[in-house]
Design a protein around this motif. Structure first.
Motif, PDB file in Angstrom:
ATOM      1  N   SER A 242    -109.134 -35.394  35.075  1.00  0.00           N
ATOM      2  CA  SER A 242    -108.443 -36.932  34.706  1.00  0.00           C
ATOM      3  C   SER A 242    -109.041 -37.332  33.686  1.00  0.00           C
ATOM      4  O   SER A 242    -108.358 -37.846  33.257  1.00  0.00           O
ATOM      5  CB  SER A 242    -108.820 -37.032  35.566  1.00  0.00           C
ATOM      6  N   LEU A 243    -110.942 -36.810  33.283  1.00  0.00           N
ATOM      7  CA  LEU A 243    -111.181 -37.476  32.271  1.00  0.00           C
ATOM      8  C   LEU A 243    -110.415 -36.703  30.963  1.00  0.00           C
ATOM      9  O   LEU A 243    -109.750 -37.454  30.116  1.00  0.00           O
ATOM     10  CB  LEU A 243    -112.188 -37.513  32.657  1.00  0.00           C
ATOM     11  N   ILE A 244    -110.176 -35.619  31.306  1.00  0.00           N
ATOM     12  CA  ILE A 244    -109.404 -34.849  30.198  1.00  0.00           C
ATOM     13  C   ILE A 244    -107.920 -35.167  29.582  1.00  0.00           C
ATOM     14  O   ILE A 244    -107.885 -35.354  28.154  1.00  0.00           O
ATOM     15  CB  ILE A 244    -109.355 -33.519  30.020  1.00  0.00           C
ATOM     16  N   HIS A 245    -107.597 -35.964  30.659  1.00  0.00           N
ATOM     17  CA  HIS A 245    -105.995 -36.774  30.249  1.00  0.00           C
ATOM     18  C   HIS A 245    -105.882 -37.736  29.618  1.00  0.00           C
ATOM     19  O   HIS A 245    -104.945 -38.017  28.431  1.00  0.00           O
ATOM     20  CB  HIS A 245    -105.335 -36.150  31.943  1.00  0.00           C
ATOM     21  N   VAL A 246    -106.623 -38.118  30.440  1.00  0.00           N
ATOM     22  CA  VAL A 246    -106.985 -39.366  29.646  1.00  0.00           C
ATOM     23  C   VAL A 246    -107.691 -39.946  28.876  1.00  0.00           C
ATOM     24  O   VAL A 246    -106.978 -40.664  27.462  1.00  0.00           O
ATOM     25  CB  VAL A 246    -107.609 -40.624  30.715  1.00  0.00           C
ATOM     26  N   ASP A 247    -108.099 -38.560  28.238  1.00  0.00           N
ATOM     27  CA  ASP A 247    -108.585 -38.661  27.302  1.00  0.00           C
ATOM     28  C   ASP A 247    -107.604 -38.508  25.785  1.00  0.00           C
ATOM     29  O   ASP A 247    -107.163 -39.318  24.280  1.00  0.00           O
ATOM     30  CB  ASP A 247    -109.975 -37.973  26.539  1.00  0.00           C
ATOM     31  N   ARG A 248    -106.745 -37.544  26.232  1.00  0.00           N
ATOM     32  CA  ARG A 248    -105.981 -37.008  25.481  1.00  0.00           C
ATOM     33  C   ARG A 248    -104.466 -38.442  25.462  1.00  0.00           C
ATOM     34  O   ARG A 248    -103.590 -38.400  24.528  1.00  0.00           O
ATOM     35  CB  ARG A 248    -105.161 -35.681  25.687  1.00  0.00           C
ATOM     36  N   GLN A 249    -104.246 -38.495  26.528  1.00  0.00           N
ATOM     37  CA  GLN A 249    -102.963 -40.390  26.374  1.00  0.00           C
ATOM     38  C   GLN A 249    -103.815 -41.317  25.502  1.00  0.00           C
ATOM     39  O   GLN A 249    -103.183 -41.606  24.687  1.00  0.00           O
ATOM     40  CB  GLN A 249    -103.445 -40.647  28.202  1.00  0.00           C
ATOM     41  N   CYS A 250    -105.061 -41.536  25.108  1.00  0.00           N
ATOM     42  CA  CYS A 250    -105.295 -42.584  25.017  1.00  0.00           C
ATOM     43  C   CYS A 250    -105.731 -42.368  23.088  1.00  0.00           C
ATOM     44  O   CYS A 250    -105.217 -43.013  22.502  1.00  0.00           O
ATOM     45  CB  CYS A 250    -107.281 -42.880  25.254  1.00  0.00           C
ATOM     46  N   GLN A 251    -105.891 -40.878  22.710  1.00  0.00           N
ATOM     47  CA  GLN A 251    -105.870 -40.167  20.951  1.00  0.00           C
ATOM     48  C   GLN A 251    -104.475 -40.607  20.547  1.00  0.00           C
ATOM     49  O   GLN A 251    -104.356 -40.943  19.859  1.00  0.00           O
ATOM     50  CB  GLN A 251    -106.566 -39.136  21.659  1.00  0.00           C
ATOM     51  N   GLN A 252    -103.621 -40.056  21.854  1.00  0.00           N
ATOM     52  CA  GLN A 252    -102.459 -40.381  21.387  1.00  0.00           C
ATOM     53  C   GLN A 252    -101.468 -41.953  20.951  1.00  0.00           C
ATOM     54  O   GLN A 252    -101.364 -42.036  19.837  1.00  0.00           O
ATOM     55  CB  GLN A 252    -101.230 -39.175  22.605  1.00  0.00           C
ATOM     56  N   MET A 253    -101.954 -42.703  22.139  1.00  0.00           N
ATOM     57  CA  MET A 253    -101.844 -43.637  21.829  1.00  0.00           C
ATOM     58  C   MET A 253    -102.351 -44.778  20.466  1.00  0.00           C
ATOM     59  O   MET A 253    -101.887 -45.505  19.677  1.00  0.00           O
ATOM     60  CB  MET A 253    -102.024 -44.768  22.990  1.00  0.00           C
ATOM     61  N   ASN A 254    -103.433 -43.953  20.037  1.00  0.00           N
ATOM     62  CA  ASN A 254    -104.293 -44.346  18.712  1.00  0.00           C
ATOM     63  C   ASN A 254    -103.819 -43.911  17.716  1.00  0.00           C
ATOM     64  O   ASN A 254    -104.732 -43.692  16.664  1.00  0.00           O
ATOM     65  CB  ASN A 254    -105.791 -44.971  18.978  1.00  0.00           C
TER      66      ASN A 254
END
Length: 50
Positions: A20-32
């Motif tokens: 879950s942490l890795i998934h959220v990190d990847r989503q935040c990376q795409q948003m930024n």
């Protein structure tokens, strides 16, 4: 056998939390716009230690 069952349960909870942490990190990376996420920074830090 109780200890084994608890150990498996704790391992699965840890695995799900990590995923879950890795998934959220990847989503935040795409948003930024791909400015590099926490996981990428940790990878670079570990690679530069050697």
């Amino acid at each position: 056998m109780k200890t084994f069952g608890r150990s498996v349960l704790i391992f699965l909870i840890f695995l799900v939390g990590t995923a879950s942490l890795i998934h959220v990190d990847r989503q935040c990376q795409q948003m930024n716009a791909g400015d590099g996420g926490f996981i990428e920074k940790m990878e670079n830090f570990i690679e530069n230690q050697g």
